[in-house]
Design a protein around this motif. Structure first.
Motif, PDB file in Angstrom:
ATOM      1  N   THR A  80     -14.433   2.734   0.994  1.00 36.93           N
ATOM      2  CA  THR A  80     -13.920   3.115  -0.323  1.00 36.93           C
ATOM      3  C   THR A  80     -12.651   3.935  -0.175  1.00 36.93           C
ATOM      4  OG1 THR A  80     -15.289   5.106  -0.445  1.00 36.93           O
ATOM      5  CG2 THR A  80     -16.173   3.104  -1.441  1.00 36.93           C
ATOM      6  N   SER A  81     -11.732   3.689  -1.075  1.00 45.50           N
ATOM      7  CA  SER A  81     -10.476   4.419  -1.167  1.00 45.50           C
ATOM      8  C   SER A  81     -10.368   4.956  -2.585  1.00 45.50           C
ATOM      9  CB  SER A  81      -9.301   3.504  -0.834  1.00 45.50           C
ATOM     10  OG  SER A  81      -9.436   2.967   0.471  1.00 45.50           O
ATOM     11  N   VAL A  82      -9.520   5.953  -2.782  1.00 45.66           N
ATOM     12  CA  VAL A  82      -9.396   6.585  -4.100  1.00 45.66           C
ATOM     13  C   VAL A  82      -7.928   6.769  -4.452  1.00 45.66           C
ATOM     14  CG1 VAL A  82     -11.623   7.768  -4.103  1.00 45.66           C
ATOM     15  CG2 VAL A  82      -9.658   8.855  -3.013  1.00 45.66           C
TER      16      VAL A  82
ATOM     17  N   CYS B 186      -0.561   8.190  -6.339  1.00 46.15           N
ATOM     18  CA  CYS B 186      -0.893   8.035  -4.922  1.00 46.15           C
ATOM     19  C   CYS B 186      -2.263   7.383  -4.722  1.00 46.15           C
ATOM     20  CB  CYS B 186      -0.884   9.390  -4.223  1.00 46.15           C
ATOM     21  SG  CYS B 186       0.720  10.216  -4.244  1.00 46.15           S
ATOM     22  N   ALA B 187      -2.437   6.816  -3.530  1.00 46.30           N
ATOM     23  CA  ALA B 187      -3.718   6.259  -3.110  1.00 46.30           C
ATOM     24  C   ALA B 187      -4.042   6.785  -1.722  1.00 46.30           C
ATOM     25  CB  ALA B 187      -3.671   4.738  -3.097  1.00 46.30           C
ATOM     26  N   TYR B 188      -5.347   6.950  -1.470  1.00 48.61           N
ATOM     27  CA  TYR B 188      -5.829   7.468  -0.195  1.00 48.61           C
ATOM     28  C   TYR B 188      -6.800   6.437   0.376  1.00 48.61           C
ATOM     29  CZ  TYR B 188      -3.931  11.481  -2.596  1.00 48.61           C
ATOM     30  OH  TYR B 188      -3.093  12.312  -3.299  1.00 48.61           O
TER      31      TYR B 188
ATOM     32  N   PRO C 160     -15.579   2.904  14.466  1.00 47.14           N
ATOM     33  CA  PRO C 160     -14.507   3.444  15.305  1.00 47.14           C
ATOM     34  C   PRO C 160     -13.208   2.668  15.208  1.00 47.14           C
ATOM     35  CG  PRO C 160     -15.885   2.038  16.649  1.00 47.14           C
ATOM     36  CD  PRO C 160     -16.467   1.993  15.242  1.00 47.14           C
ATOM     37  N   GLY C 161     -13.203   1.594  14.388  1.00 48.10           N
ATOM     38  CA  GLY C 161     -12.024   0.744  14.355  1.00 48.10           C
ATOM     39  C   GLY C 161     -10.744   1.465  14.007  1.00 48.10           C
ATOM     40  N   ASN C 162     -10.851   2.480  13.101  1.00 46.32           N
ATOM     41  CA  ASN C 162      -9.633   3.169  12.673  1.00 46.32           C
ATOM     42  C   ASN C 162      -8.958   3.926  13.813  1.00 46.32           C
ATOM     43  OD1 ASN C 162     -11.998   5.074  12.241  1.00 46.32           O
ATOM     44  ND2 ASN C 162     -10.316   6.488  11.940  1.00 46.32           N
ATOM     45  N   LEU C 163      -9.617   4.077  14.950  1.00 47.75           N
ATOM     46  CA  LEU C 163      -9.026   4.788  16.082  1.00 47.75           C
ATOM     47  C   LEU C 163      -8.316   3.854  17.060  1.00 47.75           C
ATOM     48  CD1 LEU C 163     -11.923   7.279  16.922  1.00 47.75           C
ATOM     49  CD2 LEU C 163      -9.965   7.634  15.412  1.00 47.75           C
ATOM     50  N   LEU C 164      -8.296   2.559  16.756  1.00 50.44           N
ATOM     51  CA  LEU C 164      -7.817   1.584  17.735  1.00 50.44           C
ATOM     52  C   LEU C 164      -6.346   1.206  17.579  1.00 50.44           C
ATOM     53  CD1 LEU C 164     -10.913  -0.794  17.834  1.00 50.44           C
ATOM     54  CD2 LEU C 164     -10.384   1.153  19.301  1.00 50.44           C
ATOM     55  N   GLY C 165      -5.637   1.837  16.664  1.00 52.41           N
ATOM     56  CA  GLY C 165      -4.233   1.462  16.497  1.00 52.41           C
ATOM     57  C   GLY C 165      -3.425   2.627  15.987  1.00 52.41           C
ATOM     58  N   GLU C 166      -2.217   2.331  15.527  1.00 56.32           N
ATOM     59  CA  GLU C 166      -1.354   3.383  15.001  1.00 56.32           C
ATOM     60  C   GLU C 166      -1.875   3.885  13.662  1.00 56.32           C
ATOM     61  OE1 GLU C 166       0.067  -0.411  13.184  1.00 56.32           O
ATOM     62  OE2 GLU C 166      -0.651   0.228  15.157  1.00 56.32           O
ATOM     63  N   ALA C 167      -1.343   5.009  13.193  1.00 61.01           N
ATOM     64  CA  ALA C 167      -1.711   5.599  11.904  1.00 61.01           C
ATOM     65  C   ALA C 167      -3.215   5.848  11.813  1.00 61.01           C
ATOM     66  CB  ALA C 167      -1.243   4.725  10.739  1.00 61.01           C
ATOM     67  N   MET C 168      -3.773   6.456  12.868  1.00 60.92           N
ATOM     68  CA  MET C 168      -5.206   6.762  12.861  1.00 60.92           C
ATOM     69  C   MET C 168      -5.496   7.834  11.816  1.00 60.92           C
ATOM     70  SD  MET C 168      -6.115   6.821  16.944  1.00 60.92           S
ATOM     71  CE  MET C 168      -4.872   8.061  17.307  1.00 60.92           C
ATOM     72  N   GLY C 169      -6.454   7.585  10.931  1.00 60.37           N
ATOM     73  CA  GLY C 169      -6.793   8.532   9.887  1.00 60.37           C
ATOM     74  C   GLY C 169      -6.576   7.937   8.505  1.00 60.37           C
ATOM     75  N   VAL C 170      -6.721   8.773   7.496  1.00 61.39           N
ATOM     76  CA  VAL C 170      -6.586   8.338   6.093  1.00 61.39           C
ATOM     77  C   VAL C 170      -5.105   8.191   5.748  1.00 61.39           C
ATOM     78  CG1 VAL C 170      -6.924   9.051   3.695  1.00 61.39           C
ATOM     79  CG2 VAL C 170      -8.785   9.309   5.358  1.00 61.39           C
ATOM     80  N   ARG C 171      -4.713   6.975   5.418  1.00 62.88           N
ATOM     81  CA  ARG C 171      -3.316   6.727   5.043  1.00 62.88           C
ATOM     82  C   ARG C 171      -3.087   7.161   3.600  1.00 62.88           C
ATOM     83  NH1 ARG C 171      -0.718   1.652   5.041  1.00 62.88           N
ATOM     84  NH2 ARG C 171      -2.618   0.762   4.163  1.00 62.88           N
ATOM     85  N   VAL C 172      -1.985   7.844   3.358  1.00 64.13           N
ATOM     86  CA  VAL C 172      -1.575   8.258   2.017  1.00 64.13           C
ATOM     87  C   VAL C 172      -0.465   7.323   1.562  1.00 64.13           C
ATOM     88  CG1 VAL C 172      -0.659  10.131   0.610  1.00 64.13           C
ATOM     89  CG2 VAL C 172      -2.178  10.646   2.540  1.00 64.13           C
TER      90      VAL C 172
ATOM     91  N   GLY D  63      -6.495  -4.246   2.288  1.00 65.45           N
ATOM     92  CA  GLY D  63      -5.985  -2.902   2.085  1.00 65.45           C
ATOM     93  C   GLY D  63      -5.683  -2.615   0.628  1.00 65.45           C
ATOM     94  N   PHE D  64      -4.707  -1.721   0.388  1.00 63.36           N
ATOM     95  CA  PHE D  64      -4.402  -1.289  -0.972  1.00 63.36           C
ATOM     96  C   PHE D  64      -3.783  -2.418  -1.791  1.00 63.36           C
ATOM     97  CE2 PHE D  64      -1.343   0.279  -4.108  1.00 63.36           C
ATOM     98  CZ  PHE D  64      -2.213   0.988  -4.929  1.00 63.36           C
ATOM     99  N   LEU D  65      -4.216  -2.511  -3.069  1.00 57.90           N
ATOM    100  CA  LEU D  65      -3.716  -3.517  -4.001  1.00 57.90           C
ATOM    101  C   LEU D  65      -3.392  -2.874  -5.339  1.00 57.90           C
ATOM    102  CD1 LEU D  65      -6.443  -6.252  -3.325  1.00 57.90           C
ATOM    103  CD2 LEU D  65      -4.049  -6.380  -2.593  1.00 57.90           C
ATOM    104  N   ALA D  66      -2.218  -3.179  -5.875  1.00 60.08           N
ATOM    105  CA  ALA D  66      -1.858  -2.805  -7.248  1.00 60.08           C
ATOM    106  C   ALA D  66      -1.871  -4.084  -8.075  1.00 60.08           C
ATOM    107  CB  ALA D  66      -0.479  -2.153  -7.284  1.00 60.08           C
ATOM    108  N   LEU D  67      -2.754  -4.127  -9.067  1.00 61.02           N
ATOM    109  CA  LEU D  67      -2.957  -5.319  -9.887  1.00 61.02           C
ATOM    110  C   LEU D  67      -2.585  -5.030 -11.329  1.00 61.02           C
ATOM    111  CD1 LEU D  67      -6.527  -6.201  -8.497  1.00 61.02           C
ATOM    112  CD2 LEU D  67      -4.309  -6.961  -7.596  1.00 61.02           C
TER     113      LEU D  67
END
Length: 511
Positions: free
Chosen positions: A90-92, A97-99, A105-117, A488-492
């Motif tokens: 879930t994202s909010v 802005c969106a978070y 552990p997948g989020n640790l396997l590439g760049e931008a590890m953590g919650v993207r703003v 990922g993030f979508l603006a509809l």
């Protein structure tokens, strides 16, 4: 001919094995519930790319041919996106802005590890501004990442696998594109863990309490965040074996708590809300059901001043239930929202198409009403059916007005390290649909021949022939901001022909 025989035998064997492991708890419809029926299908305007089969279904043939890679849309268009490496669970959103939630552990396997703003000032061109890398953000936020708009706070807890413990970070999002950590000590400093379990979380209406619930065990914790720099646990309890999300009455005195086994509890949490020195929480009602399970969250609304809740089932084709809670000791279901693919008579078709797509089939997950009092529309993430939008002005005549099922990212598993769908695709069958499958069989509404397809023999290494949409679709006028696991993030944007924002529009998910 021989290979064809063995393929068919394998598929029949898969169905037989599924029957043997089906839970026996979901054998009859819930007593007193309205008979299951689907919401009226949307009338798609020119320019739509509508579904070809049953409402909500992505047929096996269109998954196998690659047609689902183009997606499906009806009265909604995509304005912009920020796919990253997937959208977590879930994202909010808040302000512009969106978070984007993380999946460990997948989020640790590439760049931008953590919650993207993500800065969505221009919905056609969202911009990644920064990444939150506190321990809770890296450990996977599951369904704990929530915003309180009034206090301008963002909170997330660390959930490595189903249930986490100890980690929670709080951010000031006055400048929404650049959150500022408020609690470098308790919950963030690894040497100062908070005594909580975490899976799901959310705010009290006044924003002074963050409630955290675990799934195993179902421990629920109330965390006082009146001073965000010093969060402290002020109540804990075990209302049931496995608890999930929740919503609150406007005054914060009643908690409507989702039961993972299928159902809802009504709790009197007024003592916590008042900050009694030794608060006691009382159970006022326990409302179980067998039509759907893994009840995800509860969304309080009102019609004509009378309190109701929308209860969302994450599995078992339960859809969304509308429940009258005016008597909080005797809540009563008055309506349900389902897609045609959720109906008992279509569970054979569900098996035929959803097999090979992993654990989830076609189920609701998170919903947002366009305002808490007399809502006019409800937008829901519906796993493999995408984003679904319903006209709910008349609770007795709810109908679908639009949907957007994003393009499948088939074959891109290795690129989507922050997608739970990509990771779960090592599993083939839609195991979480087992209770609804059992009900259809026991009611004589299941045709095994109809369930057989090119996909029903896939026991492992399923594909990404649909996306999984889990996050709440949050209202911004005629727009919906959300995230799906693969895209990922979508603006509809909804067509003005089917939706007009009401006066006082205020997107609400209940907690």
């Amino acid at each position: 001919m021989t290979s064809s025989f063995f393929r068919t035998a394998r598929r029949w064997g898969t169905l037989a094995a599924a029957v043997l492991v089906l839970p026996v708890v979901a054998t009859v419809p819930s007593a007193g519930a309205p008979p299951p029926q689907s919401a009226g299908a949307a009338d798609c305007q020119p320019g739509s790319i509508p579904e070809a089969g049953l409402q909500g279904d992505v047929p096996a043939a269109e998954r196998d041919s690659g047609r689902s890679r183009d997606g499906y849309r009806c009265n909604i268009r995509q304005l912009g996106s920020s796919p990253g490496r997937g959208g977590g669970i879930t994202s909010v959103t808040f302000d512009h802005c969106a978070y984007i939630g993380t999946f460990f552990p997948g989020n640790l396997l590439g760049e931008a590890m953590g919650v993207r703003v993500i800065d969505v000032s221009d919905p056609t061109a969202p911009v990644h501004t920064t990444t939150l890398t506190e321990p809770a953000m890296l450990a996977g936020t599951w369904e704990s990442l929530k915003v309180h708009a009034g206090r301008k706070l963002l909170i997330g807890a660390g959930v490595p696998f189903l249930t986490g413990a100890g980690l929670m970070s709080i951010y000031d999002i006055s400048d929404c594109a650049h959150p500022r950590l408020l609690n470098p000590g308790p919950g963030t400093d690894l040497s100062l863990p908070l005594p909580i379990t975490a899976h799901e979380g959310g705010f009290s209406p006044d924003g002074n309490t963050y409630w955290s619930s675990g799934t195993a065990p179902g421990l629920v914790s109330a965390v006082d965040i009146s001073d965000p720099a010093q969060p402290k646990v002020i109540w804990q309890g075990l209302p049931g074996f496995s608890m999930h999300g929740f919503g609150f009455s406007p005054d914060g005195n009643r908690m409507y708590l989702a039961n993972n086994m299928g159902g809802m509890k009504v709790l009197d949490v007024s003592a916590v809300q008042r900050r009694d020195s030794a608060p006691a929480v009382r159970e006022l009602a326990d409302m179980p059901w067998t039509d759907g399970w893994a009840t995800q969250h509860i969304l309080p609304v009102s019609y004509g001043g009378k309190p109701y809740v929308f209860a969302v089932d994450e599995a078992g084709s339960g859809g969304v239930k509308l429940i009258d809670v005016s008597d909080d000791r005797a809540p009563r279901q008055v309506q349900s929202i389902k897609l045609a693919i959720n109906l008992p008579e279509n569970q054979d078709s569900m098996v035929a198409s959803a097999s090979g797509g992993s654990l989830f089939a076609y189920d609701a997950h998170y919903c947002a009403a366009d305002r808490p009092a007399d809502p006019t529309a409800l937008a829901c993430s519906w796993t493999s059916s995408g984003i679904r939008v319903f006209d709910v002005r008349d609770p007795g005549a709810i109908r679908e007005i639009a949907y957007f099922n994003p393009p499948a990212r088939t074959g891109q598993n290795a690129e989507l390290w922050n997608s739970p769908h990509a990771l779960a695709s090592i599993i083939g069958p839609p195991l979480l649909a087992a209770p609804s499958l059992a009900q259809a069989m026991l009611q004589g509404q299941f045709d095994p021949a109809q369930a057989l397809s090119s996909r029903t023999g896939t026991l492992a290494f399923g594909d990404l022939s649909t996306d999984w949409c889990f996050a709440p679709p949050e209202w911004r006028g005629n727009q919906l901001w959300t995230a799906c696991a693969d895209n990922g993030f979508l603006a509809l944007e909804l067509s003005p022909a089917v939706y007009t924002p009401p006066p006082g529009q205020r997107s609400t998910t209940g907690s």
